[in-house]
Write an enzyme that holds these catalytic residues in place. Structure first.
Site, PDB file in Angstrom:
ATOM      1  CG  MET A   8      -2.664   3.032   7.445  1.00  0.00           C
ATOM      2  SD  MET A   8      -1.759   3.268   8.989  1.00  0.00           S
ATOM      3  CE  MET A   8      -1.024   4.879   8.689  1.00  0.00           C
ATOM      4  CG  HIS A  56      -4.103  -0.925  -1.051  1.00  0.00           C
ATOM      5  ND1 HIS A  56      -3.933  -0.895   0.316  1.00  0.00           N
ATOM      6  CD2 HIS A  56      -4.613  -2.144  -1.336  1.00  0.00           C
ATOM      7  CE1 HIS A  56      -4.329  -2.052   0.823  1.00  0.00           C
ATOM      8  NE2 HIS A  56      -4.732  -2.826  -0.149  1.00  0.00           N
ATOM      9  CB  SER A  79      -0.963  -0.024   1.196  1.00  0.00           C
ATOM     10  OG  SER A  79      -1.908   1.019   1.094  1.00  0.00           O
ATOM     11  CB  THR A  80       1.268   4.127   2.316  1.00  0.00           C
ATOM     12  OG1 THR A  80      -0.138   4.307   2.443  1.00  0.00           O
ATOM     13  CG2 THR A  80       1.950   5.478   2.290  1.00  0.00           C
TER      14      THR A  80
END
Length: 348
Positions: free
Chosen positions: A288, A195, A168-169
């Site tokens: 996250m 993501h 993700s991040t």
């Protein structure tokens, strides 16, 4: 909790006002200033010393990419990019994420009253997340493969191997670091859930393809998995796998988001779990939340020989997803980012 001091850099007076109002509506955030282009922004950074910067990709005088490179070299501060969903903008956004930006927001494109409210929640969340990250050291992927000397659990002797990766991040930069080091003759298919909204994953795949000896592409519905190919889940679609005989195929679905994510790491991992006579390697990178944790549990329950790798806290930009999967006690090995591709190569 310390108030997060934010500098907004955007060439549009309207967007500067909208963004400032959005961020200021959260008591945890203070907008300490605005700037109309990258050059103006660099001056304001020196004056204001913000904790987080929001930075438009496309601006006159000095664009966001040029400004970002200068920021990373002279005043390393967490940056959240703002981008329109055009082909040129998505390419530049992926370049920015790979050059040190923490995350990005897609600017509203439809009914502005609807998109603005969605954007408000997203940018507040991403600015708060950005304030908590540690910027990675400036490091380049090493082409030299350092042998892993300690013994590792061997996979079964199956003909097919799948490497499933969730991020993700901070993921695009981590993924680039990994694919640059994977060898051209890797006897495995690599599937990635990052993501990211629709429109950006194609640019991500194209950029990674330029950096990799493997073929990297956005996944297509119904295609048969092949070794030596990295498949990126398209934004807005879940990527699942199905098996017919010894062949494995990609299924893209528009099922509801799973705990807010589409594509979902859990959805991919869970679809890998029942595959028969397949070596399975699952990798959780920076991000996250806890997407992927349930998928790991399903993988291990279905096949305890599944090898699980988690990125270590020392290199993860956001140590959320790796921390969550470590708490399951199902991880075979936790390693810094530079060791992930080496471990995958060793296993395969």
């Amino acid at each position: 909790m310390n108030i997060i001091r934010v500098l907004v850099i955007d060439d549009s007076a309207f967007m500067r006002k909208i963004l400032s109002d959005m961020l200021a509506s959260d008591p945890r955030i203070e907008v300490v200033g605005t700037a109309r282009n990258g050059e103006d922004g660099l001056h304001k950074i020196k004056q204001l010393s913000p904790d987080v910067i929001t930075l438009d990709v496309q601006m006159p005088v000095m664009d966001g990419i040029t400004a970002l490179k200068e920021i990373m070299q002279t005043h390393p501060i967490p940056v959240v990019m703002l981008s329109s969903v055009t082909e040129d903008a998505t390419i530049k956004t992926i370049q920015a994420i790979s050059s040190g930006a923490v995350d990005f927001i897609a600017k509203p494109s439809g009914a502005i009253s609807i998109d603005i409210e969605t954007m408000k929640q997203e940018i507040i969340h991403k600015v708060i997340t950005a304030s908590m990250v540690k910027l990675p050291r400036q490091q380049k992927a090493s082409k030299k493969q350092i042998p892993i000397k300690e013994p590792i659990k061997e996979l079964a002797n199956y003909h097919q191997t799948i490497v499933a990766i969730g991020a993700s991040t901070g993921g695009p930069r981590a993924l680039q670091h990994i694919v640059e080091q994977l060898p051209k003759n890797l006897a495995a298919a690599v599937l990635v859930v990052q993501h990211m909204p629709a429109g950006f994953t194609k640019s991500l795949a194209e950029r990674l393809n330029l950096k990799s000896e493997l073929l990297v592409k956005e996944a297509e519905h119904g295609e048969r998995l092949q070794h030596g190919v990295v498949y990126i889940a398209p934004g807005g679609w879940h990527m699942k796998l199905s098996q017919i005989g010894t062949s494995i195929f990609i299924d893209l679905t528009e099922e509801d988001p799973l705990r807010g994510h589409r594509p979902s790491v859990d959805m991919l991992f869970t679809s890998v779990a029942p595959l028969q006579e397949v070596n399975k390697i699952a990798v959780i990178l920076t991000g996250m939340g806890n997407d992927g944790t349930d998928g790991i549990k399903n993988l291990k329950k279905s096949d305890d020989r599944t090898y699980v790798i988690a990125e270590s806290e020392e290199t993860a930009i956001v140590y959320g997803m790796p921390k969550a999967v470590m708490a399951t006690n199902l991880v075979n090995k936790q390693v810094p980012l530079d060791e992930v591709s080496r471990l995958i190569t060793k296993l395969v």
